[in-house]
Enzyme design. Structure first.
Site, PDB file in Angstrom:
ATOM      1  N   SER A 153     -63.316  23.821 -35.537  1.00 18.47           N
ATOM      2  CA  SER A 153     -62.106  22.830 -36.659  1.00 18.47           C
ATOM      3  C   SER A 153     -61.458  22.275 -36.322  1.00 18.47           C
ATOM      4  O   SER A 153     -60.711  21.718 -35.239  1.00 18.47           O
ATOM      5  CB  SER A 153     -61.571  24.283 -37.228  1.00 18.47           C
ATOM      6  OG  SER A 153     -60.489  24.799 -36.532  1.00 18.47           O
ATOM      7  N   LYS A 154     -60.272  21.529 -36.979  1.00 16.19           N
ATOM      8  CA  LYS A 154     -59.198  20.929 -36.935  1.00 16.19           C
ATOM      9  C   LYS A 154     -58.176  21.388 -36.136  1.00 16.19           C
ATOM     10  O   LYS A 154     -57.687  21.339 -35.251  1.00 16.19           O
ATOM     11  CB  LYS A 154     -58.747  20.452 -38.476  1.00 16.19           C
ATOM     12  CG  LYS A 154     -58.947  19.341 -38.583  1.00 16.19           C
ATOM     13  CD  LYS A 154     -58.148  18.375 -40.350  1.00 16.19           C
ATOM     14  CE  LYS A 154     -59.346  17.780 -40.777  1.00 16.19           C
ATOM     15  NZ  LYS A 154     -58.390  16.224 -41.433  1.00 16.19           N
TER      16      LYS A 154
END
Ligand code: GLU
Length: 504
Positions: A261-262
């Site tokens: 994920s970011k």
């Protein structure tokens, strides 16, 4: 491939582009170039609530840095623009109405409160709320209201949505990577396509734009696979030929559990963004570019996240990737992100570079640190001598710093090992030998010193180690006479004298 290949990368400008997005862009680019096609950038900014200032520029800069620029997109009209959905706003309504006319969609007037209430009721029975064929007739919509009631509401300016009504059937679809997929369309919900704020939702805008932009292949992340059936049904309802679909595998966390994920980036100690993201009021995130990575390495690494050439070859230039790429060699299972492998690609690409290119970057880094150097040529030669052991330009400071500044400290362990009671006397003689050489070349210096050592029968280690320690400050570095020749005889002698003072 017969018809023109036109592919698009369609990010939403909601923040910096995650490397997963760059991978999607890359695979689209490779596919387009492989088939002499067109790579399009479309900015999907219909959701104004999620719009982030600067994100579009960031996306474009990232593609450019990776050397995968788009052929058509914002600022590069190819006759299919505009390429920003907010600039295409006026186009979508007519399509939504077309679906209403054909019976493939309907107006829904349910308020947010009514829907929330229905949802709560369903969830209380431990069921998932879904608005579709099994309950659509329980709601306030153009299927349950009379035509005049609908008209009245619309004329009055009531808020509405336009919902899609999937035809109940078994839908057969084909994904280029996952192959045949069968779906029971009664499981799909009646997705909202358009809202009374005159904005389309992602699904409608995406299909309309892909059609108008004559997209031949939709290559996107696996997270969009659940939307594929709806999209295919929309094409059918419009009577349009659907593009081919290819859903790329997820990029997983290094441990393999869950999507990268970011937020994983700085948490796990490596960048997940191509470029640094440094918003005025927000958190800064590191990027591969600023961390010293070469775009060639990043591209090479990304290509292998989900694709393989079917051979042992691992190092691919962008051109080679274009030649080798095919969707047949894209896997359907998730690809684990491997940061060590990323560094390995960086190292491979780092040594491949011309000395002059690295030299130029290193010279800039030296200037930044206010470290003087004789000339660009000098820096380039130094780079040539140590490059193989570096992964980043920054590594050169440690590997080659002594070419620019004389050591002021000497590694204790190395000194203990190499500087004995008789060393200062020996080094004094070495100074005399060096003074007597007429030329500064590495060969001349080496011949002179080695000749003398042989003559004296003192053993090479007794001379070479302290000599290296004097010039470098430790026992590392390239050939000691290359060093002596580059820094010059004068400086070599000065450094030996300093070492004698400090260690003798
Ligand atoms: N705007 C979508 C995204 O942000 C595009 C999905 C697609 O390629 O259809 O990923």
């Amino acid at each position: 491939m017969s018809a023109d290949v036109r592919v698009r990368f369609a990010p939403s400008p909601t923040g910096p582009l995650h490397i997963g997005g760059v991978r999607t862009a890359l695979f689209n680019y490779l596919f387009a170039k492989k088939h002499n096609g067109t790579f399009i950038l479309r900015i999907e900014d219909t959701d104004q609530n999620r719009f982030v200032e600067g994100a579009e520029d960031y996306i474009i800069e990232s593609l450019n840095w990776c050397n995968i620029p788009f052929d058509e997109g914002p600022g590069k009209d190819g006759g299919h623009g505009p390429y920003r959905q907010s600039d295409r706003k006026d186009r979508y309504k007519k399509y939504a109405l077309q679906l209403i006319d054909s019976g493939a969609a309907y107006y829904a007037f349910d308020t947010a409160e009514e829907l929330a209430e229905a949802r709560t009721k369903t969830e209380a029975q431990k069921l998932t709320f879904i608005y579709n064929h099994h309950n659509r007739l329980d709601f306030t919509n153009s299927l349950t209201l009379t035509e005049s009631e609908v008209k009245e509401r619309l004329d009055r300016g009531d808020e509405y949505t336009i919902r899609f009504k999937p035809q109940p059937k078994t839908l057969f679809m084909f994904d280029e990577i996952r192959k045949g997929i069968e779906i029971d369309t009664t499981l799909i919900d009646d997705k909202v396509l358009f809202k009374s704020d005159e904005m389309p939702t992602y699904h409608l805008a995406n299909i309309v734009d892909d059609h108008e932009m004559e997209i031949s292949h939709v290559i996107r992340g696996e997270e969009w696979l659940p939307s594929m059936a709806l999209h295919v049904l929309l094409y059918e309802s419009f009577g349009w030929e659907a593009p081919k679909f290819a859903h790329l595998p997820l990029i997983l966390k290094p441990g393999g559990k869950g999507k990268l994920s970011k937020r994983d980036g700085d948490k796990l100690g490596f960048p997940v963004f191509p470029l640094e993201w440094n918003p005025e009021n927000g958190e800064k995130s590191s990027g591969y570019r600023e961390d010293g990575y070469l775009p060639e390495a990043v591209i090479n690494m990304l290509a292998f996240l989900g694709w393989n050439p079917g051979t042992e070859q691992e190092i691919f230039s962008l051109d080679e990737l274009v030649q080798a790429f095919s969707l047949e060699h894209v896997n359907s299972s998730g690809a684990k992100f491997d940061f060590d492998k990323t560094k390995w690609f960086q190292q491979q690409w780092f040594v491949e570079q011309d000395d002059a290119v690295v030299g130029d970057a290193f010279a800039k880094a030296l200037q930044r640190e206010n470290i003087e150097y004789k000339s660009q040529d000098y820096v380039n030669i130094v780079v040539g001598l140590v490059k193989e052991r570096a992964v980043f330009v920054e590594d050169l400071f440690e590997l080659a710093g002594f070419f620019f500044t004389a050591p002021t400290e000497f590694d204790d362990k190395a000194a203990g090992k190499s500087w004995k009671a008789d060393t200062s006397e020996i080094m004094n003689n070495v100074i005399t030998v060096l003074k007597n050489t007429t030329d500064d070349s590495a060969v001349a210096l080496s011949d002179a010193v080695k000749g003398w050592v042989k003559e004296q029968e003192i053993g090479f280690g007794k001379v070479m180690m302290p000599l290296r320690l004097s010039l470098v400050g430790s026992l590392m570095g390239p050939d000691v006479f290359e060093i002596a020749s580059l820094i010059g005889k004068q400086e070599t002698i000065a450094r030996i004298e300093t070492a004698m003072e400090k260690l003798g």
